[in-house]
Design an enzyme around this catalytic site. Structure first.
Site, PDB file in Angstrom:
ATOM      1  N   LYS A  33       0.814  -1.213   0.000  1.00  0.00           N
ATOM      2  CA  LYS A  33       0.000   0.000   0.000  1.00  0.00           C
ATOM      3  C   LYS A  33       0.848   1.264   0.000  1.00  0.00           C
ATOM      4  O   LYS A  33       0.438   2.285  -0.561  1.00  0.00           O
ATOM      5  CB  LYS A  33      -0.969  -0.036   1.188  1.00  0.00           C
ATOM      6  CG  LYS A  33      -2.032  -1.119   1.033  1.00  0.00           C
ATOM      7  CD  LYS A  33      -2.986  -1.153   2.192  1.00  0.00           C
ATOM      8  CE  LYS A  33      -4.120  -2.139   1.927  1.00  0.00           C
ATOM      9  NZ  LYS A  33      -3.654  -3.492   1.639  1.00  0.00           N
ATOM     10  N   ARG A  47      -8.284  -8.422  -7.921  1.00  0.00           N
ATOM     11  CA  ARG A  47      -9.029  -9.678  -8.021  1.00  0.00           C
ATOM     12  C   ARG A  47     -10.503  -9.341  -8.197  1.00  0.00           C
ATOM     13  O   ARG A  47     -10.894  -8.185  -8.152  1.00  0.00           O
ATOM     14  CB  ARG A  47      -8.851 -10.495  -6.734  1.00  0.00           C
ATOM     15  CG  ARG A  47      -9.181  -9.671  -5.490  1.00  0.00           C
ATOM     16  CD  ARG A  47      -9.207 -10.462  -4.226  1.00  0.00           C
ATOM     17  NE  ARG A  47      -9.212  -9.641  -3.029  1.00  0.00           N
ATOM     18  CZ  ARG A  47     -10.251  -8.971  -2.557  1.00  0.00           C
ATOM     19  NH1 ARG A  47     -11.409  -9.005  -3.197  1.00  0.00           N
ATOM     20  NH2 ARG A  47     -10.151  -8.249  -1.456  1.00  0.00           N
ATOM     21  N   GLU A  67      -1.073   7.675   7.644  1.00  0.00           N
ATOM     22  CA  GLU A  67      -1.849   8.630   6.869  1.00  0.00           C
ATOM     23  C   GLU A  67      -2.896   9.292   7.761  1.00  0.00           C
ATOM     24  O   GLU A  67      -3.227   8.797   8.840  1.00  0.00           O
ATOM     25  CB  GLU A  67      -2.524   7.960   5.673  1.00  0.00           C
ATOM     26  CG  GLU A  67      -3.589   6.945   6.025  1.00  0.00           C
ATOM     27  CD  GLU A  67      -4.195   6.264   4.814  1.00  0.00           C
ATOM     28  OE1 GLU A  67      -3.504   6.165   3.777  1.00  0.00           O
ATOM     29  OE2 GLU A  67      -5.345   5.809   4.906  1.00  0.00           O
ATOM     30  N   GLY A  91      -8.103  -6.389   5.134  1.00  0.00           N
ATOM     31  CA  GLY A  91      -9.117  -6.889   6.049  1.00  0.00           C
ATOM     32  C   GLY A  91      -9.083  -6.262   7.421  1.00  0.00           C
ATOM     33  O   GLY A  91      -9.587  -6.835   8.386  1.00  0.00           O
ATOM     34  N   GLY A  92      -8.480  -5.074   7.537  1.00  0.00           N
ATOM     35  CA  GLY A  92      -8.450  -4.382   8.817  1.00  0.00           C
ATOM     36  C   GLY A  92      -7.320  -4.819   9.734  1.00  0.00           C
ATOM     37  O   GLY A  92      -7.151  -4.261  10.825  1.00  0.00           O
ATOM     38  N   LYS A 146     -16.994  -5.509   5.090  1.00  0.00           N
ATOM     39  CA  LYS A 146     -18.229  -5.008   4.493  1.00  0.00           C
ATOM     40  C   LYS A 146     -19.400  -5.949   4.788  1.00  0.00           C
ATOM     41  O   LYS A 146     -19.263  -7.169   4.730  1.00  0.00           O
ATOM     42  CB  LYS A 146     -18.040  -4.861   2.985  1.00  0.00           C
ATOM     43  CG  LYS A 146     -16.874  -3.945   2.608  1.00  0.00           C
ATOM     44  CD  LYS A 146     -16.441  -4.145   1.174  1.00  0.00           C
ATOM     45  CE  LYS A 146     -15.181  -3.363   0.866  1.00  0.00           C
ATOM     46  NZ  LYS A 146     -14.616  -3.684  -0.458  1.00  0.00           N
ATOM     47  N   GLU A 172      -6.678   1.948  -1.892  1.00  0.00           N
ATOM     48  CA  GLU A 172      -6.044   0.716  -2.337  1.00  0.00           C
ATOM     49  C   GLU A 172      -6.705   0.213  -3.612  1.00  0.00           C
ATOM     50  O   GLU A 172      -7.770   0.689  -4.019  1.00  0.00           O
ATOM     51  CB  GLU A 172      -6.121  -0.371  -1.264  1.00  0.00           C
ATOM     52  CG  GLU A 172      -7.529  -0.845  -0.945  1.00  0.00           C
ATOM     53  CD  GLU A 172      -7.536  -1.932   0.123  1.00  0.00           C
ATOM     54  OE1 GLU A 172      -6.489  -2.573   0.336  1.00  0.00           O
ATOM     55  OE2 GLU A 172      -8.590  -2.144   0.738  1.00  0.00           O
ATOM     56  N   HIS A 225     -17.149   4.780   2.066  1.00  0.00           N
ATOM     57  CA  HIS A 225     -16.212   3.884   1.383  1.00  0.00           C
ATOM     58  C   HIS A 225     -16.800   3.572   0.009  1.00  0.00           C
ATOM     59  O   HIS A 225     -17.798   2.857  -0.099  1.00  0.00           O
ATOM     60  CB  HIS A 225     -16.025   2.605   2.202  1.00  0.00           C
ATOM     61  CG  HIS A 225     -14.978   1.679   1.676  1.00  0.00           C
ATOM     62  ND1 HIS A 225     -14.244   0.862   2.487  1.00  0.00           N
ATOM     63  CD2 HIS A 225     -14.527   1.453   0.419  1.00  0.00           C
ATOM     64  CE1 HIS A 225     -13.398   0.158   1.755  1.00  0.00           C
ATOM     65  NE2 HIS A 225     -13.561   0.494   0.490  1.00  0.00           N
TER      66      HIS A 225
END
Length: 455
Positions: free
Chosen positions: A116, A292, A200, A164-165, A237, A288, A208
């Site tokens: 990232k 996929r 950041e 995934g956090g 999500k 990001e 989102h």
């Protein structure tokens, strides 16, 4: 076109790939662990191969076993689905070395966008807006503290290789940062084998928004509109919809152009997703790129009529995109609820078990993507996704009403799921009015569960 595709995945996405291949008249080879011997994807594929024990590390993540099976069954391409090895650059490169076409971008692109910090730097060079923060990886907590003081608190400490956090911490004050930096670094190293972090600015309670991308090998890149994925729990999500109520035509166009620019900057080929956070003042920032197919891809399929799996396979076969940007047309509204085998009243504890009874909803504009069937034992070794319920309707209000009705028809007996919680969310005034952000569930979960008690 391919003759036989090897599916390096399981569950509902494996079933979805098999369906796309069947319509393209392509044979499929499914793999399964011992825990998945009776799974639906095993029954639907042209042929199937046991790949190892139940643990993912010994089966669905076993590169050598997967490649050996693909070669021995005469496959000419590999579809990784999502999760597992779908964003593993080494797997993509090994497939190509074995003369197996990896249905996705190159290993180099996966590696570049998977880091990232590197992806942020690439986007900045190509004029795609990024959240203010460090120019690259941050070596230690002291450097992180200096950057945080410059950009202002709160800040987000993030793993360069994260997802995934995991490997992510929010710091609201200088005294918190050293401890949180160490925790994020340890978690990143444990989860991804890479403790590299960057810092950041934390955009508090943004929307989102992600844009679906298709890019072929001839240099054509298009987007198929956005999905609003703001209803989340710990960055996972739960409900996605398109179009987003937060975007007007002008903002949608600017974000779509930025998404295409991001894909071009990466040299992207295949289906992918460019993810943004949208601030309350209308500013948006790249966060990001998912290299996929996404779990929520059916939302875009419902509003555009484009089969994303079909396009992904065609692109990998070297064929050009089947449509231009001007031909992309969104119609109506679509929404997806992820039905996870989790207990919301027990902190969303995973709750796998035997599917004692199953009734799936139907009717106009209703789609269910699942690998469940009566008697199926949902294994405890993998993610908790049991089904995806997707609806489409001419307007957002009709879409909400249709989803409520479909959730009321859905019956999964044998273990708790998030279906009831999704149903409650669809009645919350802020959701109905489209006035929600990534803080929605955190703010309203206790309220929603209290409604359920009163019912």
């Amino acid at each position: 076109m391919f003759h036989r595709i090897f599916i390096a995945n399981r569950g509902e996405i494996a079933v979805r790939i098999i369906r796309a291949c069947r319509e393209l008249e392509i044979e499929t080879v499914a793999v399964y662990s011992t825990a998945d011997a009776h799974a639906l994807h095993v029954q639907l594929a042209t042929q199937s191969v046991c790949i190892g024990p139940a643990r993912a590390a010994e089966s669905y993540l076993n590169l050598s076993a997967l490649l050996t099976a693909a070669l021995e069954t005469g496959c000419d391409a590999v579809h990784p689905g999502y999760g597992f090895l779908s964003e593993n650059p080494e797997f993509a490169e090994l497939c190509e070395k074995c003369d197996l076409r990896f249905i996705g971008p190159s290993g180099a692109v996966i590696r570049q966008m998977g880091n990232k910090a590197a992806a942020r730097a690439l986007m900045r060079r190509h004029g795609v807006p990024v959240v203010p923060g460090s120019d690259g990886p941050v070596p230690d907590a002291q450097t992180a503290a200096a950057i945080a003081a410059e950009i202002g608190y709160p800040v987000l400490i993030k793993a360069s290789a994260g997802g995934g956090g995991r490997g992510m911490r929010r710091a609201y004050a200088p005294e918190e940062l050293p401890t949180l930096f160490a925790a994020a670094q340890a978690e990143a190293a444990a989860c991804f084998g890479n403790g590299e972090l960057y810092v950041e600015k934390l955009i508090v309670n943004p929307r989102h928004i992600e844009f679906q991308i298709l890019a072929d090998r001839q240099g054509h890149v298009i987007h198929l509109g956005e999905r609003d994925c703001s209803v989340q729990r710990k960055n996972q999500k739960l409900i996605e919809e398109s179009p987003s109520r937060a975007l007007d035509a002008g903002l949608r166009a600017r974000m779509g152009e930025a998404a295409v620019a991001a894909a071009r900057a990466a040299g992207y080929q295949s289906a992918g997703t460019v993810e943004f956070v949208l601030d309350q003042d209308g500013s948006f920032y790249f966060i990001e790129m998912n290299t996929r197919i996404q779990v929520e891809h059916p939302v875009t399929e419902m509003v555009t009529g484009v089969d994303l799996l079909r396009e992904q396979i065609r692109i990998a076969a070297g064929l050009p995109l089947g449509l231009t940007q001007e031909q992309v047309c969104q119609s109506g509204c679509a929404m997806e609820c992820r039905i996870n085998a989790e207990d919301p009243r027990a902190g969303f504890r995973p709750a796998p078990g035997r599917t004692e009874f199953l009734h799936l909803p139907g009717g106009p504009g209703v789609r269910v993507d699942t690998a469940l069937f009566p008697g199926y034992e949902l294994p405890p070794y993998y993610d908790s996704l049991a089904a995806k319920l997707i609806v489409h309707a001419p307007t957002r209000l009709e879409c909400i009403r249709r989803m409520r009705r479909a959730l009321e028809e859905l019956i999964i007996q044998g273990y708790p799921t998030t279906a009831d919680l999704a149903h409650l969310i669809l009645y919350h005034p802020d959701f109905v009015k489209g006035r929600y952000d990534t803080g929605f569930l955190e703010q309203h979960l206790d309220e929603l569960l209290a409604w359920d008690c009163k019912a």
